[in-house]
Scaffold this motif. Structure first.
Motif, short mmCIF file in Angstrom:
data_model
loop_
_atom_site.label_atom_id
_atom_site.label_comp_id
_atom_site.label_asym_id
_atom_site.label_seq_id
_atom_site.Cartn_x
_atom_site.Cartn_y
_atom_site.Cartn_z
N GLY A 156 -98.66 10.08 30.20
CA GLY A 156 -98.13 11.17 29.19
C GLY A 156 -98.14 12.20 29.74
O GLY A 156 -98.66 12.87 30.68
N GLN A 157 -97.23 13.23 29.56
CA GLN A 157 -97.24 14.98 29.25
C GLN A 157 -97.68 15.58 28.56
O GLN A 157 -97.76 14.86 27.09
N ILE A 158 -98.56 16.59 28.56
CA ILE A 158 -98.85 17.54 27.14
C ILE A 158 -97.77 18.52 26.70
O ILE A 158 -96.74 18.84 27.44
N GLN A 159 -97.49 18.67 26.00
CA GLN A 159 -96.23 19.49 25.12
C GLN A 159 -97.61 20.33 23.89
O GLN A 159 -97.80 20.25 23.56
N LEU A 160 -96.18 21.52 24.07
CA LEU A 160 -96.18 22.29 22.97
C LEU A 160 -97.07 21.94 21.48
O LEU A 160 -96.60 20.87 21.57
N PRO A 161 -97.29 22.08 20.64
CA PRO A 161 -97.25 22.10 19.40
C PRO A 161 -96.12 21.54 18.67
O PRO A 161 -94.94 22.14 18.83
N ASP A 162 -96.74 20.73 17.78
CA ASP A 162 -95.29 20.82 16.55
C ASP A 162 -94.86 21.82 15.89
O ASP A 162 -95.44 22.45 15.68
N LYS A 163 -93.35 22.10 15.90
CA LYS A 163 -92.92 23.20 15.21
C LYS A 163 -93.00 23.59 14.39
O LYS A 163 -93.27 25.01 13.63
N THR A 164 -94.13 23.07 13.40
CA THR A 164 -93.81 22.84 11.59
C THR A 164 -95.60 23.86 11.46
O THR A 164 -96.02 23.49 10.25
N ASP A 165 -96.19 23.46 12.98
CA ASP A 165 -97.84 23.42 12.57
C ASP A 165 -97.74 24.78 12.71
O ASP A 165 -97.34 25.99 13.10
N GLN A 166 -98.24 25.35 11.38
CA GLN A 166 -98.55 26.85 10.83
C GLN A 166 -100.22 27.18 11.49
O GLN A 166 -100.46 28.29 11.32
N ASP A 167 -100.77 26.72 11.89
CA ASP A 167 -102.11 27.08 11.94
C ASP A 167 -102.22 28.25 13.39
O ASP A 167 -101.23 27.97 14.44
N PRO A 168 -102.99 28.94 13.36
CA PRO A 168 -102.51 30.43 14.24
C PRO A 168 -102.91 29.38 15.65
O PRO A 168 -103.08 30.50 16.60
N HIS A 169 -103.93 28.91 15.84
CA HIS A 169 -104.34 27.82 17.05
C HIS A 169 -103.77 26.46 16.48
O HIS A 169 -104.79 25.55 16.69
N PRO A 170 -102.47 26.45 16.78
CA PRO A 170 -101.84 25.02 16.87
C PRO A 170 -102.33 23.63 17.96
O PRO A 170 -102.48 24.44 19.10
N ARG A 171 -102.65 22.70 17.26
CA ARG A 171 -102.70 21.72 18.40
C ARG A 171 -102.20 21.02 19.58
O ARG A 171 -101.06 20.88 18.60
N LEU A 172 -101.78 21.16 20.88
CA LEU A 172 -101.16 20.54 21.58
C LEU A 172 -101.00 19.10 21.49
O LEU A 172 -102.17 18.41 20.84
N THR A 173 -99.77 17.98 21.49
CA THR A 173 -100.14 16.75 22.32
C THR A 173 -99.35 15.99 22.92
O THR A 173 -99.52 17.25 23.85
N LEU A 174 -99.94 15.44 23.24
CA LEU A 174 -99.46 14.01 24.42
C LEU A 174 -98.07 13.84 23.95
O LEU A 174 -97.52 13.14 22.39
N THR A 175 -97.63 13.55 24.82
CA THR A 175 -95.84 12.81 24.41
C THR A 175 -95.64 10.88 24.53
O THR A 175 -97.19 10.60 24.75
#
Length: 85
Positions: free
Chosen positions: A10-29
């Motif tokens: 898998g690839q580590i991706q940027l957080p979901d654009k709708t994640d409004q948390d100041p510390h958004p969670r990275l995701t896996l493809t």
């Protein structure tokens, strides 16, 4: 998600654009799995596979809060790395 030599990758991706948390969670493809501080992965670097641990800095906000805490790899951004699942 994909496979290389029968390994699930898998690839580590940027957080979901709708994640409004100041510390958004990275995701896996593919999986959409949210990465947590302290999670460990086997990641592909130009010189081969390395065991890494991903952590979060509370004083930073946005995707910049994530970093690799493994000694010698702290200068590498975790976003975009391919990892074994």
């Amino acid at each position: 998600m994909g496979t290389w030599n029968e390994e699930e990758i898998g690839q580590i991706q940027l957080p979901d654009k709708t994640d409004q948390d100041p510390h958004p969670r990275l995701t896996l493809t593919g999986s959409g799995y949210g990465i947590h501080a302290g999670d460990g992965f086997t990641a592909l670097f130009p010189d081969g596979w390395h065991e890494i641990t991903i952590e979060m800095r509370w004083e930073e906000t946005g995707a910049a809060c994530w970093y690799i805490s493994t000694p010698g790899l702290g200068h590498v951004c975790p976003v975009g790395l391919f990892v074994k699942l």
